[in-house]
Design an enzyme around this catalytic site. Structure first.
Site, PDB file in Angstrom:
ATOM      1  N   ASP A   3       0.690  -1.119  -0.120  1.00 13.78           N
ATOM      2  CA  ASP A   3       0.214   0.288   0.090  1.00 13.78           C
ATOM      3  C   ASP A   3       1.250   1.122   0.295  1.00 13.78           C
ATOM      4  O   ASP A   3       0.922   2.075   0.951  1.00 13.78           O
ATOM      5  CB  ASP A   3      -1.293  -0.024   0.728  1.00 13.78           C
ATOM      6  CG  ASP A   3      -1.806   1.410   1.777  1.00 13.78           C
ATOM      7  OD1 ASP A   3      -2.447   1.856   0.002  1.00 13.78           O
ATOM      8  OD2 ASP A   3      -1.753   2.000   2.507  1.00 13.78           O
ATOM      9  N   GLU A  47       3.869  -7.864   7.125  1.00 13.26           N
ATOM     10  CA  GLU A  47       2.793  -8.505   6.916  1.00 13.26           C
ATOM     11  C   GLU A  47       2.684  -9.938   5.394  1.00 13.26           C
ATOM     12  O   GLU A  47       2.264  -9.633   4.755  1.00 13.26           O
ATOM     13  CB  GLU A  47       1.768  -7.620   6.321  1.00 13.26           C
ATOM     14  CG  GLU A  47       1.322  -6.546   7.610  1.00 13.26           C
ATOM     15  CD  GLU A  47      -0.099  -6.003   7.301  1.00 13.26           C
ATOM     16  OE1 GLU A  47      -0.551  -5.940   6.221  1.00 13.26           O
ATOM     17  OE2 GLU A  47      -0.731  -4.955   7.906  1.00 13.26           O
ATOM     18  N   TYR A 105      -6.471  -3.183  11.982  1.00 15.12           N
ATOM     19  CA  TYR A 105      -6.719  -2.561  12.105  1.00 15.12           C
ATOM     20  C   TYR A 105      -8.581  -2.222  12.749  1.00 15.12           C
ATOM     21  O   TYR A 105      -9.468  -2.122  11.518  1.00 15.12           O
ATOM     22  CB  TYR A 105      -7.370  -1.597  10.859  1.00 15.12           C
ATOM     23  CG  TYR A 105      -5.728  -1.188   9.983  1.00 15.12           C
ATOM     24  CD1 TYR A 105      -5.901   0.111  10.801  1.00 15.12           C
ATOM     25  CD2 TYR A 105      -4.886  -1.650   9.857  1.00 15.12           C
ATOM     26  CE1 TYR A 105      -4.407   0.703  10.232  1.00 15.12           C
ATOM     27  CE2 TYR A 105      -3.789  -1.496   9.313  1.00 15.12           C
ATOM     28  CZ  TYR A 105      -3.168  -0.127   9.833  1.00 15.12           C
ATOM     29  OH  TYR A 105      -2.286   0.082   8.964  1.00 15.12           O
ATOM     30  N   GLU A 144       0.883  -1.260  14.250  1.00 11.77           N
ATOM     31  CA  GLU A 144       0.478  -0.841  13.268  1.00 11.77           C
ATOM     32  C   GLU A 144      -1.290  -0.563  13.949  1.00 11.77           C
ATOM     33  O   GLU A 144      -2.065  -1.493  14.178  1.00 11.77           O
ATOM     34  CB  GLU A 144       0.032  -1.060  11.482  1.00 11.77           C
ATOM     35  CG  GLU A 144       0.952  -0.868  10.866  1.00 11.77           C
ATOM     36  CD  GLU A 144       1.232  -1.096   9.388  1.00 11.77           C
ATOM     37  OE1 GLU A 144      -0.011  -0.989   8.955  1.00 11.77           O
ATOM     38  OE2 GLU A 144       1.745  -1.670   8.525  1.00 11.77           O
TER      39      GLU A 144
END
Ligand code: GCB
Length: 667
Positions: free
Chosen positions: A206, A456, A509, A545
């Protein structure tokens, strides 16, 4: 006994699949040299930064320049060129979509003079801070060096390729293509467009695949026999009063009258005031130790009133009869790191990280080194009370590592492996090489407290176990003084890599990708996920994160996704979880995603890029920045007894009530 054709195919397929599954822990080539270029009594440095000439190759014919020998003469004689700044990503410099989204090779060249004096009795080196992703370099039409891997330096000797007291030409071909065996991985495909077919670069990560000559290009001289490498390791006595600096020096080049066994070095350590506090003369092995009494240890920002204390180590290399050959100076921070299954300590004191995931990203310059931006970023980090960041998702500039040393900002140093999957042999070799290059480059920085071997990775996949065992153990073999982590996003039950790490980092998230908008589904989930990781591996855990995309200036009350209120609320719900987790002892830190908004590939989930920044892309605070600042200083005060700034709270009213917070004395 005849096999049918279909069973033959099946056997071949199984064989191919099985072969692809076998990955071996092979030896890989290791880096040499690469000390940051510094002037001294014996060395000169000049940069080749500035405006270069630039050509974008035809995407359908990426090797044309090689075949047609564009490097043999000025680029402008082969193709029309445009001016291109170095360092910078080339993507956002023009107004052309074709250059922004270009896939494949581009070319740079420029002319430069080399003084006549450089041709006598010394050697000349060419060093690139980073070129993304692959670089091919020629000097005066002759091949000088090739390097694969973005964000990491490379160098070569060019003594024999240069013309002294004359004009020279440097030509660089840079290829940004990412495939399944590059680090990071990507895919190249051909797709039909309205005029025929076009080449498409896709990737799952990303951030925009910015490319070009991203960091400075240096030419520097060394004596014929010179200090090629310095490795230092520091330690402190139990009560932090005496520091030791173990050194190991590698020398390159031995002229006839400088037989290796006659070489020796004198090392001196100077404190910040320039007073010599230690010195030693080495034997010919060039390995030894210095002792600093009444040492000032290197402390992180807000963990001590004088953070980022650096000494200067001066190394003088001599040949027999006290003949001075070379001088190199290096900043040294003296500190120790240690860790258990619950705690991570610096100088014997437990660390609680309060930081960010970041990107090297800015408008126009892309990922190009920009000293003004770097200085601003460090000022913001200090303003907000952060003590750490992760170099997500690749190694950052050497200049920023020097800043971090100086300001006491702790770094989780990440290699360029992101979303790693489809584990295969070539990928493993390159992944290990990226870590070797990273450790080699950054091992002497006191700010680097952890290595991150991936972001990740798909650690639930077949082979992830073996693959990460190899990668983690290899990293450990390069440096056993720092713990190893990876930022993992698969659920802990599926993960196969964590057992090879020292510290578990996880990304999640809540209220954004999971249960979008549900602020009431954050706190307990964060607590239980962190607890799950700790239960599974019995290791320290940090959240690497969390966050929410936030459009600066969008205000919606009650909080609604994309608004400033929502980001603030998401943070606050996480803080509650972190405070509950902190009581568990094994929870050692919180890292917001992201420090600033940044550019991504074009998708319908991104409005002009990823907006999870606490700061805008122009480095101005969003509303949540003020909340985060209050938290980070509150933590600093509680955990490390730091002072808090006077302007942390805005005066509201002199109501004197016990629950009203109106200035920083209420913390
Ligand atoms: C992640 C990635 C990061 C992304 C972030 C996001 O998990 O590690 O690179 O930018 O999520 O905002 O989606």
């Amino acid at each position: 006994m005849a096999f049918s054709l279909s069973s033959l195919f099946l056997v071949c397929y199984i064989l191919k699949f099985t072969l692809a599954l076998i990955i071996l822990n092979k030896e890989i080539e290791t880096s040499r040299g690469m000390l940051y270029p510094r002037e001294s009594e014996t060395r000169e440095v000049r940069t080749l930064d500035g405006i270069w000439n630039f050509v974008r190759s035809d995407e359908t014919n990426p090797t044309q320049g090689i075949r047609d020998g564009w490097f043999k003469d000025d680029l402008s004689k082969s193709m029309p060129t445009i001016p291109m700044p170095v360092p910078a990503s080339y993507n956002d410099i023009t107004t052309e979509q074709a250059l922004r989204d270009h896939v494949g090779t581009v070319w740079y060249d420029r002319k430069f003079f080399v003084p006549r004096s450089w041709g006598q009795d010394q050697r000349v080196w060419l060093r690139f801070g980073s070129v993304h992703y692959e670089a091919f370099v020629w000097i005066n039409g002759r091949s000088a060096v090739k390097h694969e891997m973005g964000h990491l330096p490379f160098e070569t000797e060019v003594t024999h390729l240069l013309k002294y007291g004359a004009e020279n030409r440097i030509t660089v071909m840079c290829d940004n293509a990412l495939i399944q065996t590059t680090v990071p991985q990507g895919k190249i495909s051909e797709m039909a467009n309205d005029d025929g077919v076009t080449i498409i670069q896709s990737y799952t990560f990303d951030f925009f695949n910015y490319a070009g000559i991203h960091r400075s290009v240096h030419l520097y001289t060394t004596p014929k026999t010179f200090i090629e490498e310095v490795e230092i390791k520091t330690n402190l006595s139990e009560n932090n009063t005496v520091g030791t600096v173990d050194y190991s020096i590698t020398v390159n080049g031995t002229a006839a009258n400088e037989a290796e066994n006659t070489l020796f070095a004198r090392l001196q350590i100077y404190n910040r005031e320039g007073v010599q506090v230690a010195n030693v003369t080495s034997d010919s092995k060039l390995v030894g130790s210095l002792q600093v009494d009444n040492v000032k240890p290197w402390w992180p920002y807000l963990m001590h009133s004088d953070p980022g204390y650096l000494y200067e180590l001066e190394i003088r290399l001599y040949a027999a009869k006290e003949q001075l050959l070379d001088v190199y100076r290096l900043k040294v921070g003296i500190r120790t790191l240690s860790w258990t299954n619950t705690t991570f300590l610096i100088n014997g004191k437990p660390i609680y990280f309060r930081g960010f995931g970041r990107h090297e990203d800015a408008d126009v310059r892309g990922r190009g080194l920009d000293n003004a931006l770097m200085a601003r970023d460090f000022n913001l980090l200090k303003w907000i009370g952060a003590n750490a960041y992760r170099t997500s998702h690749y190694p950052y500039s050497e200049e920023s590592m020097q800043f971090a040393d100086q300001h006491g900002i702790m770094i989780i140093d990440e290699c360029p492996s992101v979303d790693t999957e489809n584990f295969n042999q070539v990928l493993l070799d390159r992944h290990k090489s990226s870590l070797e290059q990273l450790v080699h480059r950054d091992r002497n920085h006191p700010s680097v407290v952890m290595w991150s071997i991936a972001n990740e990775p798909r650690t639930g996949q077949v082979n992830a176990d073996t693959y990460f065992q190899f990668v983690a153990n290899y990293t450990r073999s390069l440096d056993s003084t720092r713990p190893i982590t990876a930022a993992i996003a698969v659920p802990s039950n599926d993960d196969k890599a964590g057992r090879h790490l020292d510290i578990i980092s996880f990304n999640r998230y809540n209220a954004w990708y999971s249960n979008t908008g549900r602020l009431d589904m954050v706190t307990q989930r964060v607590i239980s996920e962190a607890t799950g990781w700790n239960k599974k591996y019995d290791k320290p855990v940090l959240m690497s994160e969390y966050g929410a995309d936030t459009l600066e200036g969008l205000h919606l009350q009650p909080a609604f996704v994309w608004s400033e209120e929502f980001q603030t609320e998401v943070f606050s719900r996480h803080f509650k979880a972190f405070d509950a987790l902190r009581r568990q002892k094994w929870f050692i830190g919180e890292f917001v995603w992201n420090f600033a908004d940044f550019k991504t590939a074009q998708t319908y989930t991104r409005v002009g890029g990823n907006k999870k920044g606490v700061f805008t892309r122009a480095r101005q605070p969003k509303a949540a920045a003020h909340l985060l600042r209050q938290r980070y200083f509150a933590l600093g005060r509680e955990v490390d007894q730091c002072n808090v700034p006077n302007d942390l709270f805005t005066y509201i009213a002199d109501v004197g009530g016990s629950n009203v917070k109106h200035d920083s004395t209420d913390l």
